[in-house]
Design a protein around this motif. Sequence first.
Motif, PDB file in Angstrom:
ATOM      1  N   VAL A 353     -18.582 -44.980 -12.275  1.00 53.71           N
ATOM      2  CA  VAL A 353     -19.794 -44.568 -11.321  1.00 53.71           C
ATOM      3  C   VAL A 353     -19.133 -42.827 -11.571  1.00 53.71           C
ATOM      4  O   VAL A 353     -20.610 -42.260 -11.651  1.00 53.71           O
ATOM      5  CB  VAL A 353     -20.233 -45.398 -10.090  1.00 53.71           C
ATOM      6  N   PHE A 354     -18.510 -42.747 -10.981  1.00 47.04           N
ATOM      7  CA  PHE A 354     -17.738 -40.909 -10.559  1.00 47.04           C
ATOM      8  C   PHE A 354     -17.612 -40.508 -11.094  1.00 47.04           C
ATOM      9  O   PHE A 354     -16.953 -39.150 -10.665  1.00 47.04           O
ATOM     10  CB  PHE A 354     -17.758 -41.346  -8.810  1.00 47.04           C
ATOM     11  N   ASN A 355     -17.485 -40.587 -12.449  1.00 49.92           N
ATOM     12  CA  ASN A 355     -16.716 -39.882 -13.474  1.00 49.92           C
ATOM     13  C   ASN A 355     -16.754 -38.938 -13.807  1.00 49.92           C
ATOM     14  O   ASN A 355     -15.469 -37.931 -14.306  1.00 49.92           O
ATOM     15  CB  ASN A 355     -15.994 -40.446 -15.026  1.00 49.92           C
ATOM     16  N   HIS A 356     -18.422 -38.025 -13.265  1.00 52.25           N
ATOM     17  CA  HIS A 356     -18.649 -36.744 -14.008  1.00 52.25           C
ATOM     18  C   HIS A 356     -18.219 -35.610 -12.674  1.00 52.25           C
ATOM     19  O   HIS A 356     -18.610 -34.351 -12.611  1.00 52.25           O
ATOM     20  CB  HIS A 356     -20.419 -36.629 -13.921  1.00 52.25           C
ATOM     21  N   VAL A 357     -17.940 -35.975 -11.196  1.00 50.10           N
ATOM     22  CA  VAL A 357     -17.382 -35.389 -10.287  1.00 50.10           C
ATOM     23  C   VAL A 357     -15.919 -34.814  -9.656  1.00 50.10           C
ATOM     24  O   VAL A 357     -15.612 -34.465  -8.901  1.00 50.10           O
ATOM     25  CB  VAL A 357     -18.393 -35.616  -9.287  1.00 50.10           C
ATOM     26  N   ILE A 358     -15.303 -36.632 -10.139  1.00 49.94           N
ATOM     27  CA  ILE A 358     -14.027 -36.475  -9.789  1.00 49.94           C
ATOM     28  C   ILE A 358     -13.322 -35.137 -10.496  1.00 49.94           C
ATOM     29  O   ILE A 358     -12.390 -34.667  -9.955  1.00 49.94           O
ATOM     30  CB  ILE A 358     -12.998 -37.181 -10.097  1.00 49.94           C
ATOM     31  N   ALA A 359     -13.028 -34.525 -11.386  1.00 54.07           N
ATOM     32  CA  ALA A 359     -12.858 -33.853 -11.725  1.00 54.07           C
ATOM     33  C   ALA A 359     -12.686 -33.132 -11.094  1.00 54.07           C
ATOM     34  O   ALA A 359     -11.722 -31.630 -10.659  1.00 54.07           O
ATOM     35  CB  ALA A 359     -13.096 -33.830 -13.273  1.00 54.07           C
ATOM     36  N   TYR A 360     -13.691 -32.378 -10.462  1.00 49.71           N
ATOM     37  CA  TYR A 360     -13.472 -30.920  -9.676  1.00 49.71           C
ATOM     38  C   TYR A 360     -13.321 -30.862  -8.471  1.00 49.71           C
ATOM     39  O   TYR A 360     -12.475 -29.347  -7.836  1.00 49.71           O
ATOM     40  CB  TYR A 360     -15.046 -30.370  -9.174  1.00 49.71           C
ATOM     41  N   ALA A 361     -11.754 -31.776  -8.357  1.00 51.55           N
ATOM     42  CA  ALA A 361     -11.309 -32.073  -7.287  1.00 51.55           C
ATOM     43  C   ALA A 361      -9.733 -31.234  -7.649  1.00 51.55           C
ATOM     44  O   ALA A 361      -9.223 -30.564  -6.457  1.00 51.55           O
ATOM     45  CB  ALA A 361     -10.961 -33.664  -6.314  1.00 51.55           C
ATOM     46  N   PHE A 362      -9.603 -30.929  -9.110  1.00 49.11           N
ATOM     47  CA  PHE A 362      -8.325 -30.485  -9.819  1.00 49.11           C
ATOM     48  C   PHE A 362      -8.339 -29.692 -10.195  1.00 49.11           C
ATOM     49  O   PHE A 362      -8.043 -28.750 -10.108  1.00 49.11           O
ATOM     50  CB  PHE A 362      -7.690 -31.926 -10.413  1.00 49.11           C
ATOM     51  N   THR A 363     -10.436 -28.685 -10.002  1.00 45.91           N
ATOM     52  CA  THR A 363     -10.075 -27.604 -11.234  1.00 45.91           C
ATOM     53  C   THR A 363     -11.172 -27.287 -11.487  1.00 45.91           C
ATOM     54  O   THR A 363     -12.073 -27.980 -10.609  1.00 45.91           O
ATOM     55  CB  THR A 363      -9.742 -28.412 -13.333  1.00 45.91           C
ATOM     56  N   THR A 366     -15.383 -25.920 -15.652  1.00 48.28           N
ATOM     57  CA  THR A 366     -15.809 -26.555 -16.830  1.00 48.28           C
ATOM     58  C   THR A 366     -15.795 -27.379 -17.668  1.00 48.28           C
ATOM     59  O   THR A 366     -15.914 -28.795 -17.820  1.00 48.28           O
ATOM     60  CB  THR A 366     -17.326 -26.348 -17.065  1.00 48.28           C
ATOM     61  N   GLU A 367     -14.984 -26.846 -18.427  1.00 54.87           N
ATOM     62  CA  GLU A 367     -14.534 -27.373 -19.545  1.00 54.87           C
ATOM     63  C   GLU A 367     -13.129 -28.764 -19.384  1.00 54.87           C
ATOM     64  O   GLU A 367     -13.501 -29.382 -20.465  1.00 54.87           O
ATOM     65  CB  GLU A 367     -13.275 -26.575 -20.609  1.00 54.87           C
ATOM     66  N   VAL A 368     -12.473 -28.771 -18.799  1.00 51.12           N
ATOM     67  CA  VAL A 368     -11.743 -29.751 -18.030  1.00 51.12           C
ATOM     68  C   VAL A 368     -12.011 -30.552 -17.335  1.00 51.12           C
ATOM     69  O   VAL A 368     -12.078 -31.628 -18.111  1.00 51.12           O
ATOM     70  CB  VAL A 368     -10.423 -28.936 -17.723  1.00 51.12           C
ATOM     71  N   ALA A 369     -13.210 -30.512 -16.761  1.00 48.62           N
ATOM     72  CA  ALA A 369     -13.998 -31.569 -15.872  1.00 48.62           C
ATOM     73  C   ALA A 369     -15.274 -32.405 -17.382  1.00 48.62           C
ATOM     74  O   ALA A 369     -14.861 -33.723 -16.901  1.00 48.62           O
ATOM     75  CB  ALA A 369     -15.041 -31.044 -15.201  1.00 48.62           C
ATOM     76  N   LYS A 370     -15.251 -31.507 -18.840  1.00 48.26           N
ATOM     77  CA  LYS A 370     -15.945 -32.187 -19.297  1.00 48.26           C
ATOM     78  C   LYS A 370     -14.593 -33.267 -20.459  1.00 48.26           C
ATOM     79  O   LYS A 370     -15.139 -34.278 -20.267  1.00 48.26           O
ATOM     80  CB  LYS A 370     -16.765 -31.023 -19.951  1.00 48.26           C
ATOM     81  N   ALA A 371     -13.843 -32.983 -20.453  1.00 49.44           N
ATOM     82  CA  ALA A 371     -12.729 -33.292 -21.148  1.00 49.44           C
ATOM     83  C   ALA A 371     -11.921 -34.412 -20.227  1.00 49.44           C
ATOM     84  O   ALA A 371     -12.417 -35.883 -20.329  1.00 49.44           O
ATOM     85  CB  ALA A 371     -11.502 -32.493 -21.272  1.00 49.44           C
ATOM     86  N   VAL A 372     -12.111 -34.773 -18.855  1.00 52.43           N
ATOM     87  CA  VAL A 372     -11.830 -35.638 -18.452  1.00 52.43           C
ATOM     88  C   VAL A 372     -12.997 -36.429 -18.064  1.00 52.43           C
ATOM     89  O   VAL A 372     -12.852 -38.059 -18.090  1.00 52.43           O
ATOM     90  CB  VAL A 372     -11.531 -35.356 -16.828  1.00 52.43           C
ATOM     91  N   SER A 373     -14.442 -36.639 -18.195  1.00 54.90           N
ATOM     92  CA  SER A 373     -15.192 -37.552 -18.004  1.00 54.90           C
ATOM     93  C   SER A 373     -15.718 -37.842 -19.431  1.00 54.90           C
ATOM     94  O   SER A 373     -15.601 -39.413 -18.691  1.00 54.90           O
ATOM     95  CB  SER A 373     -16.535 -36.318 -17.570  1.00 54.90           C
ATOM     96  N   SER A 374     -15.622 -37.424 -20.790  1.00 53.33           N
ATOM     97  CA  SER A 374     -14.431 -38.600 -21.447  1.00 53.33           C
ATOM     98  C   SER A 374     -13.703 -39.484 -21.838  1.00 53.33           C
ATOM     99  O   SER A 374     -13.905 -39.839 -22.510  1.00 53.33           O
ATOM    100  CB  SER A 374     -14.292 -37.804 -22.781  1.00 53.33           C
ATOM    101  N   LEU A 375     -13.069 -40.002 -20.800  1.00 55.39           N
ATOM    102  CA  LEU A 375     -11.746 -40.507 -20.531  1.00 55.39           C
ATOM    103  C   LEU A 375     -12.066 -41.529 -19.924  1.00 55.39           C
ATOM    104  O   LEU A 375     -11.523 -42.134 -19.389  1.00 55.39           O
ATOM    105  CB  LEU A 375     -10.380 -39.653 -20.092  1.00 55.39           C
ATOM    106  N   ALA A 376     -13.403 -41.454 -18.761  1.00 56.04           N
ATOM    107  CA  ALA A 376     -14.165 -42.448 -17.488  1.00 56.04           C
ATOM    108  C   ALA A 376     -13.743 -43.516 -18.214  1.00 56.04           C
ATOM    109  O   ALA A 376     -13.006 -44.501 -17.630  1.00 56.04           O
ATOM    110  CB  ALA A 376     -15.721 -41.828 -17.306  1.00 56.04           C
ATOM    111  N   SER A 377     -14.252 -44.183 -19.199  1.00 52.20           N
ATOM    112  CA  SER A 377     -13.659 -45.547 -19.451  1.00 52.20           C
ATOM    113  C   SER A 377     -12.300 -45.922 -19.687  1.00 52.20           C
ATOM    114  O   SER A 377     -12.343 -47.208 -19.863  1.00 52.20           O
ATOM    115  CB  SER A 377     -15.062 -45.643 -21.052  1.00 52.20           C
ATOM    116  N   LEU A 378     -11.504 -45.517 -20.350  1.00 55.29           N
ATOM    117  CA  LEU A 378      -9.774 -45.538 -20.534  1.00 55.29           C
ATOM    118  C   LEU A 378      -9.526 -45.902 -19.105  1.00 55.29           C
ATOM    119  O   LEU A 378      -8.622 -46.666 -19.178  1.00 55.29           O
ATOM    120  CB  LEU A 378     -10.028 -44.811 -21.273  1.00 55.29           C
ATOM    121  N   LEU A 379      -9.644 -44.822 -17.974  1.00 58.18           N
ATOM    122  CA  LEU A 379      -9.732 -44.252 -16.778  1.00 58.18           C
ATOM    123  C   LEU A 379     -10.455 -45.852 -15.994  1.00 58.18           C
ATOM    124  O   LEU A 379      -9.016 -46.688 -15.141  1.00 58.18           O
ATOM    125  CB  LEU A 379     -10.176 -43.258 -15.913  1.00 58.18           C
TER     126      LEU A 379
END
Length: 492
Positions: A353-363, A366-379
């Motif tokens: 549910v929150f895969n689009h926002v959790i990355a911004y706690a660490f960076t 935007t490019e890193v955040a998109k890369a993190v979001s692409s791994l959400a299902s595996l997470l």
Amino acid sequence: MDESGTLEDKLLGRESKDVNKDLKLRVWNESKKLWRIASPAIITRITTYGILVATQSFMGHIGETELASYAVIQIFLVRFANGIVFGMSSALETLCGQAFGAKQYHMMGIYLQRSWIVVLCSSAILLPVFIFTSPLLRLIGQEEELSEVAGKISIWFIPILYYFVFSMTMQKFLQAQLKNIIIGWLSSASFVIHLILSWLFVYKLSLGIPGAMGAMIISTWTMVIGEFVYIFGGWCPESWTGFSMSAFTDIWPVAKLSLSSGVMICLELWYNAVLVLFAGYMKNATIAISAFSICLNISTWQLMICIGFLSAASVRVANELGRGDAEAAKFSIIVNLSTTVSLGVVFSVLFLVFNHVIAYAFTSSTEVAKAVSSLASLLSLAALLNSIQPVLSGVAVGAGYQTVVAYVNLGCYYLAGIPIGLLLGYVAKLEAMGIWIGMLCGIALQTLVLLWITWRTDWNAQVERASQRLNKWLLAPSEEKTSHASSDDRLV
């Protein structure tokens, strides 16, 4: 005939209700015991790991190079050292847990001292790795700028290495006797101190890397000092009777069990670190490492909760084996697994549910955040696996068959998971996603094998093994006091 049948049905129904009521009561009582151990352990794991993650967050806002360099050190070098220390100190969960169950309380303090000797000697061997981090990273082909900054950060981690030694061993010692609530309070206070100092040193005083790492050192050692005060101050009167020369006897058996525990845990913790290292060889290494490490940190946050139940599993299994009750040990495993799987499902949904926002706690990238979001299902899938695997590892620690699990980890992670990750990442061009899929394949295979081993274990035989181990290393209270008195005479 009808009346007889009705009476029989009523009796069977009443008996069924009694059985169900008894089962519910057993589950409730076991759950209370598990949560009593797991709750402080969860708080401790979350806040202790939170210090490392919070530091990474501050590093990320200093700069992308600092973030990637810290990620390499934390996930590769610190996991390397932490795996050894955490793994070797896990031998105390077996020894102290079974001793507590067998009411051999006076032996627990001796086991703690023996563990200090073994783990401190092992930690001294690790110092050159922290000192020569930069040339080592260059040797294996990492980027020049990343290697240089990582070398500076690694020096600051040396005090953290010794924090691991004392804090982890004392945690195992206290949780085995159900006194780990104090660790929860101390770790929470340490986390709050760390956030305040990090904000002050990094944002207000602009001290950069020294500020972030200095805050970590101060906050972590505050916790260690608190643990020393609690143990030495008289709050463990039965299990801690002072320093004793008995600690220098039977070192080798403790060392062997510690090494088995160390190898078992290290193979697991290093698995993720090796995959992050391989991510560093991709074309856009900084983005790949940052995204992979953020996902790994998010997954590890959830894993910290399940590691709390790892502690509960090891303590409960060790206690019951020490008491000689195989059935209670098996029942504890079932209740523990049911609890953690339920939690795993909840976290799995939250990560999706929150895969689009959790990355911004660490960076802020935007490019890193998109890369993190692409791994959400595996997470999300990792969350489910993380809910099962730690409990099974805790069962292994409580029973003392770490060597078997070490072989399982070696085969599942390094002969299956890593090759799959490399093939998908480099050959199939899936990059970070391919490496993550390989990691999950290894964890899934390990989980299945550990489930089979746990199912097939003869727990009555484990009770006998625990009894033999405790009797072999047992010192009578009078003998231990005599040894302690003799050491006092020599000191005088």
